[in-house]
Design a protein around this motif. Structure first.
Motif, short mmCIF file in Angstrom:
data_model
loop_
_atom_site.label_atom_id
_atom_site.label_comp_id
_atom_site.label_asym_id
_atom_site.label_seq_id
_atom_site.Cartn_x
_atom_site.Cartn_y
_atom_site.Cartn_z
N LEU A 212 -10.19 5.03 -3.25
CA LEU A 212 -8.83 5.58 -3.29
C LEU A 212 -7.86 4.62 -3.97
O LEU A 212 -6.96 5.05 -4.70
CB LEU A 212 -8.36 5.91 -1.87
CG LEU A 212 -9.07 7.11 -1.22
CD1 LEU A 212 -8.72 7.22 0.26
CD2 LEU A 212 -8.69 8.41 -1.95
N ARG A 213 -8.06 3.34 -3.75
CA ARG A 213 -7.21 2.39 -4.47
C ARG A 213 -7.47 2.48 -5.97
O ARG A 213 -6.55 2.42 -6.79
CB ARG A 213 -7.44 0.96 -3.98
CG ARG A 213 -6.46 -0.03 -4.62
CD ARG A 213 -6.61 -1.41 -4.06
NE ARG A 213 -7.96 -1.92 -4.25
CZ ARG A 213 -8.38 -3.08 -3.75
NH1 ARG A 213 -7.57 -3.84 -3.04
NH2 ARG A 213 -9.63 -3.48 -3.94
N TYR A 217 -3.87 4.84 -5.50
CA TYR A 217 -3.07 4.72 -4.28
C TYR A 217 -2.92 3.25 -3.92
O TYR A 217 -3.92 2.56 -3.67
CB TYR A 217 -3.71 5.52 -3.14
CG TYR A 217 -3.74 7.01 -3.45
CD1 TYR A 217 -2.60 7.78 -3.29
CD2 TYR A 217 -4.89 7.61 -3.95
CE1 TYR A 217 -2.61 9.13 -3.60
CE2 TYR A 217 -4.91 8.96 -4.26
CZ TYR A 217 -3.77 9.71 -4.09
OH TYR A 217 -3.77 11.05 -4.41
N PRO A 220 -4.26 2.40 0.32
CA PRO A 220 -4.95 3.62 0.75
C PRO A 220 -4.81 3.92 2.25
O PRO A 220 -4.78 5.08 2.65
CB PRO A 220 -6.40 3.35 0.38
CG PRO A 220 -6.33 2.34 -0.71
CD PRO A 220 -5.15 1.49 -0.41
#
Length: 462
Positions: A212-213, A217, A220
């Motif tokens: 997700l990073r 994001y 996350p």
């Protein structure tokens, strides 16, 4: 009529605190009468105590203390009291609200020492074991009907029980999980757990956060570190489940006589090291805001049922709740919330129970949980709440409370010392990046010192 927190904190010494308690009690007597009736819910009794004998002689006056809490929660209780008093004349209820912060427990202890406790007391669930052990509250088994007892969620019965007797009962419970944005997870190719049986493992969850990073994001995961202040109950409620999930404990669960080898044992150290590693890797919002999920900074939020309204308003149709990660021994979640107890030496137990039984009616539980968003305390009230009923968006919380995924905080009179030590250790580990094992060793030393001072809290009270 809520006393300002500043006023409470400025009161110096026991005499000042007792004086403030007296003022608050006097203020309660000036409030408009409030309440509601009912059959008392007695029926057949488990005769393990004499709190209720089925009789109310004459007109009874019942004073109630309630934590200030969210304004909607306090306002709802006041309306319930008003309705109760209008519906019958035998029991008259008067209520006073007190600060919810740490000063609340200090006021309760001071009032107990000076004999100024009310007839019905509201308190945070894990405090029950200390109050029961010290004799500040009395058992209420004799007040419940078999039907009501069976209707209660098992977690409510479990939380309210000490030494085999029921001392407290709540009208709502709590739930903890991971809020996620399904659209973002699917776009990143991340599977979404369907329930406790297929929760992400801790290693898998670490990989999810990294993915997700990489998807853009910044942080996350939101762990609510903005609330992770020393001494705050959120630290224990929110993150003891990680310790339990790894196979660790906060205290010896068999004897409750030491924390050594448990809170600082290898499983506990491993769980908190994993959490600390997430912070050090930059995967966690560092505690600058409580709006990380709403602002899109974080795509996963480790928090409780109370955030559901805010999150779904911000992302309608794109919020799901999944279990906390499995750190090795299965996913575990927190449970427990504010509950009611009957102080020793107060008004007639049947009069107090008449009001409490009213609050436990399905429509009244629904009324309160509609106001505060909490989990209804009975199966019959759950059926009135679409979010928690079968197929509801928050159904996971019910499943966790009924299927053994949820665990109560340690049911021992030493709990105040346990949570004080753990909740001070947690921000040192997560925010100050202190070494995990030595920090937990310090917490163990504080807990065991309290245990020694109370001779291990032997059964039978202080």
């Amino acid at each position: 009529m809520t006393a300002p927190l500043e006023e409470v904190e400025d009161v110096a010494g026991r005499r000042g605190r007792r004086a403030l308690v007296s003022v608050l009690v006097a203020a309660a007597l000036l409030l408009a009468a409030c309440g509601a009736g009912g059959d008392g819910g007695n029926g057949e009794r488990a005769r393990t105590d004499t709190t209720c004998d089925g009789r109310i002689d004459g007109t009874a006056q019942v004073t109630v203390w309630f934590h200030a809490g969210p304004s909607a929660e306090s306002a709802t209780l006041r309306r319930q009291v008003q309705d109760f008093n209008r519906a019958q004349r035998q029991v008259r209820v008067e209520v006073v609200t007190l600060p919810e912060q740490r000063s609340y427990n200090e006021l309760v202890l001071s009032a107990a020492a000076s004999g100024d406790l009310p007839d019905l007391l509201d308190f945070d669930g894990p405090r029950l074991y200390s109050y029961a052990w010290s004799g500040r509250i009395k058992p209420i088994d004799s007040c419940l009907s078999d039907g009501l007892r069976e209707d209660l969620l098992p977690s409510i019965r479990q939380q309210g029980t000490y030494a085999g007797r029921l001392f407290g009962i709540g009208t709502f419970d709590s739930g903890l999980g991971l809020y996620v944005r399904p659209s973002a997870l699917r776009q990143a190719g991340i599977r979404i757990p369907e329930g406790p049986a297929d929760a992400w493992t801790a290693d898998e969850f670490t990989a999810v956060l990294r993915m997700l990073r990489g998807a853009g994001y910044r942080y996350p995961l939101d762990l609510g570190l903005v609330h992770a202040k020393p001494g705050e109950e959120w630290n224990t409620y929110g993150f003891a489940p990680a310790v339990w999930s790894a196979g660790g404990e906060l205290i010896d669960p068999r004897t409750f006589r030491t924390a050594d080898g448990f809170l600082n044992g290898p499983e506990s150290v491993r769980a908190l090291t994993t959490l600390q590693n997430w912070v050090e890797e930059g995967l966690v919002e560092p505690g600058r805001t409580d709006q990380a999920f709403e602002q899109g900074l974080s795509i996963i939020s480790w928090t409780g049922h109370w955030r559901y309204p805010d999150y779904t308003r911000r992302f309608p149709g794109d919020v799901a709740i999944v279990p906390l990660p499995d750190f090795g021994a299965g996913t575990v979640t927190g449970m427990g919330s504010w509950q009611w107890g009957v102080p020793s030496g107060g008004a007639d137990g049947d009069a107090v129970w008449r009001f409490l039984a009213y609050l436990l009616k399905p429509d009244q539980i629904h009324r309160m949980t509609e106001a505060n968003g909490a989990i209804p305390a009975t199966d019959s009230a759950v059926k009135l709440s679409p979010e928690y009923a079968e197929g509801g968006a928050e159904r996971l919380f019910i499943e966790q409370l009924t299927d053994g995924v949820a665990r109560p905080r340690p049911r021992t009179p030493a709990y105040p010392a346990i949570t004080e030590a753990f909740s001070r250790a947690f921000p040192k580990i997560m925010i100050d990046r202190a070494p995990v094992k030595p920090t937990l060793d310090e917490a163990v030393e504080a807990i065991d010192k309290d245990l020694a001072a109370h001779d291990g809290y032997p059964k039978g009270g202080s």
